[in-house]
Write a protein that holds these residues in place. Sequence first.
Motif, PDB file in Angstrom:
ATOM      1  N   TYR B   1      15.049 -85.537  -8.638  1.00 37.17           N
ATOM      2  CA  TYR B   1      15.077 -85.321  -7.182  1.00 37.17           C
ATOM      3  C   TYR B   1      15.533 -86.586  -6.451  1.00 37.17           C
ATOM      4  O   TYR B   1      16.400 -86.540  -5.581  1.00 37.17           O
ATOM      5  N   ASP B 231      -2.975 -72.894  -2.414  1.00 35.29           N
ATOM      6  CA  ASP B 231      -2.481 -73.777  -3.477  1.00 35.29           C
ATOM      7  C   ASP B 231      -2.410 -75.232  -3.011  1.00 35.29           C
ATOM      8  O   ASP B 231      -1.801 -75.526  -1.985  1.00 35.29           O
ATOM      9  N   VAL B 233      -0.608 -77.931  -3.458  1.00 33.86           N
ATOM     10  CA  VAL B 233       0.671 -78.462  -3.933  1.00 33.86           C
ATOM     11  C   VAL B 233       1.591 -78.587  -2.727  1.00 33.86           C
ATOM     12  O   VAL B 233       1.456 -77.842  -1.758  1.00 33.86           O
ATOM     13  N   GLN B 236       4.584 -76.222  -0.335  1.00 33.50           N
ATOM     14  CA  GLN B 236       3.526 -75.228  -0.503  1.00 33.50           C
ATOM     15  C   GLN B 236       4.036 -73.830  -0.148  1.00 33.50           C
ATOM     16  O   GLN B 236       4.712 -73.660   0.869  1.00 33.50           O
ATOM     17  N   PRO B 320      -0.204 -84.163  -3.160  1.00 30.82           N
ATOM     18  CA  PRO B 320       0.209 -83.457  -4.386  1.00 30.82           C
ATOM     19  C   PRO B 320       1.688 -83.080  -4.369  1.00 30.82           C
ATOM     20  O   PRO B 320       2.055 -81.913  -4.418  1.00 30.82           O
ATOM     21  N   LEU B 321       2.542 -84.089  -4.296  1.00 31.07           N
ATOM     22  CA  LEU B 321       3.981 -83.853  -4.176  1.00 31.07           C
ATOM     23  C   LEU B 321       4.559 -83.453  -5.531  1.00 31.07           C
ATOM     24  O   LEU B 321       4.433 -84.190  -6.509  1.00 31.07           O
ATOM     25  N   ASP B 322       5.184 -82.286  -5.582  1.00 32.03           N
ATOM     26  CA  ASP B 322       5.758 -81.769  -6.826  1.00 32.03           C
ATOM     27  C   ASP B 322       7.280 -81.818  -6.713  1.00 32.03           C
ATOM     28  O   ASP B 322       7.882 -81.030  -5.984  1.00 32.03           O
ATOM     29  N   PHE B 323       7.888 -82.758  -7.435  1.00 32.64           N
ATOM     30  CA  PHE B 323       9.338 -82.938  -7.322  1.00 32.64           C
ATOM     31  C   PHE B 323      10.131 -81.771  -7.899  1.00 32.64           C
ATOM     32  O   PHE B 323      11.283 -81.579  -7.546  1.00 32.64           O
ATOM     33  N   SER B 324       9.499 -81.000  -8.769  1.00 37.68           N
ATOM     34  CA  SER B 324      10.227 -79.859  -9.330  1.00 37.68           C
ATOM     35  C   SER B 324      10.470 -78.794  -8.257  1.00 37.68           C
ATOM     36  O   SER B 324      11.379 -77.982  -8.367  1.00 37.68           O
ATOM     37  N   LEU B 325       9.643 -78.807  -7.201  1.00 38.91           N
ATOM     38  CA  LEU B 325       9.807 -77.843  -6.109  1.00 38.91           C
ATOM     39  C   LEU B 325      10.541 -78.458  -4.918  1.00 38.91           C
ATOM     40  O   LEU B 325      10.929 -77.760  -3.991  1.00 38.91           O
ATOM     41  N   ALA B 326      10.688 -79.785  -4.949  1.00 44.62           N
ATOM     42  CA  ALA B 326      11.093 -80.501  -3.737  1.00 44.62           C
ATOM     43  C   ALA B 326      12.551 -80.318  -3.348  1.00 44.62           C
ATOM     44  O   ALA B 326      12.882 -80.367  -2.170  1.00 44.62           O
TER      45      ALA B 326
END
Lengths: 279, 400
Positions: B1, B231, B233, B236, B320-326
């Motif tokens: 990302y 959730d 994450v 979100q 809870p930062l999720d780079f796969s979703l970012a």
Amino acid sequence: MMSFSQPDAFSPSQFTSSQNAAADSTTPSKSRGASSTMPLTVKQISEAQQSGITGEKGAPFVVDGVETANVRLVGLVSGKTERNTDVSFTIDDGTGRLDFIRWVNDGADSAETAAVQNGMYVSVIGSLKGLQERKRATAFAIRPVTDYNEVTLHFIQCVRMHLENTKSQIGSPAKTYSAMGSSSSNGFSEMTTPTSVKSNPAPVLSVTNGSKTDLNTEVLNVFREPANVESEHGVHIDEIVKRFRLPEAKIKVAIDYLADIGHIYSTIDESHYKSAFNE
Amino acid sequence: YLEDRIRRSGSLFSASGLCGEPADATLASEESMFSVGMVICDGEGHLNEKSILLQGSVEHSRGQHVRLDLKDVDRFSLFPGQVVGIQGHNPSGHCFVVSKLNDSIPNFVDAQLPRAKKQAVDSEGNQSSDVVSRVLSSVIAAGPYTTSDNLLFEPLQELISYASRKQPQLLILMGPFIDSDHPEIKKGAVDKSFQDIFLFEILRKLQDFTQYLGHNVRVILIPSVRDAHHDFVFPQPAFDLNLPEDITHQITCLANPSLFSCNEIHFGCCTMDILKHLSGEEISRKPPGEKHGDRIGRICTHILKQQSYYPLYPPPAGVPLDFSLANGALEIASAPDVLLLPSDLAPFVKVLSLDESSEEPKRFICMNPGRLAKGIGGGTFVELNYNEDTDKTSASLIRI
């Protein structure tokens, strides 16, 4: 009434002859024999320079123009690691961290180090070592602090020692270093020549000159103190007023300004504020 | 990302024609060069003028970083994770001396489209906006919606009563709805599930409100990472509600962050407290003698200049930062008319512009409605009456 305990009143048995010898071997002849300890903070130690030729092995450290043989610190223990021959740990006194090693020679040493646990306040006496730009220390004696007044007293002693040493640097090339507090003084005084004479020592206490910018910064610094950053609800305005001994209206103006520019924010009500600083 | 962000920004900078092709800032060169990278700190502490590094892309500088010397730059505002374009030279190979710093990533449309095409898009936009007049009345609030001493949701009831009197076309409610920081939620001292509290205490009130006002009102719900029933994450997903069919078109659940439009007015919204996080990390310099600028306004514009709802990296602990979703979710493809950034910081409504230097800077409204409940007392919300553009728009910050 505040009772001052004596952080340096170590029993003689705690200093073994081998430890004294070790202390002597690390300090130049000039300061050999002076067993008085200098109360210091980690920040002072981190800024200390080695006297003599840079990097010369065994050269003593100079703090405020004074060569130090033994130092005394009071702080929080962390990262304690025990091995067969030694115990290493870190002391955090709020101004920084310093790594210590305590060699274990006999049962008495083991008992002394066993009493020290992570998260405990201790008073440590030791000597400084410089190792490739990184400072560490060898501890001779460690004792858990039983009365929190010892911590306060230690910092007062550090301030007084700093003031004495920096004052006497002005106009006098040679200076006398006498240990402070009856508990630690043993009648010895030591003559040394400072390696660097500062013509204008920095004042220990900064006095606000009344300008608004200064007050804003000083108020912000209170909110950024670790204890206040960690506090769930932040700091009440009244605490700031008490601390600065200024009219509430003046403090309120500073707080409103800091809130407007996003440095602090109100928490449970409009009287409690917290720093936006991410810890 | 992160690599994608740097690489994409580099191509946007070069496509804009304002700067040359990005070069490797880590290589020694007496020549002036242009480079693109991400601002990072050289240690674990906070950024300061001595600790600023620029992390390049793998493509241009093998992902290596170089120290930045900003002594020749009289004005800057930087934070870790910010993608910037820099002009300057690196005489030693160890330190890049910056002469010019650009912290605004050129707009995708501006950079990619030829001039003729750009005008066509603009005129097309103008035609479509004639069909629906850009007028909208709205009430905007952010949680918590109940005071810390109970779970009766009295502030929410007050807000709904106000909205029932004012009858806005749009009610935007941003989380947290069931606040995980609420003392009773924290203790687990409730006899209902968090989902049930949400359904009975919040959703039921909103259903009554929509039935009372009829089909003229729309309600938008946006979650927060502080929502105990949702959730944890970021980015979100939207709330998954099984609403009765007759009101599904009236109550809409959106993701966090999200971009939506109503009456051709584009809203951008992020309930993660990016303002507070950026405020704690940003450092700036202004020319000597210049008056203090609008710091909060500057932080808000960073979000649009960086084209990301969460441009800060690394995020503070607890995010809870999720780079796969970012990748797609955090990107701001086009600048919104209204940017909603609920925060613990002082509430505000500001009209800001993206590029002060241009003749007609893009203006937008940025607001932090504050928290509807604060401790054991009421908080604030915003009433916004948007009217074609920012000049005719009115907004009020209301305390309950």
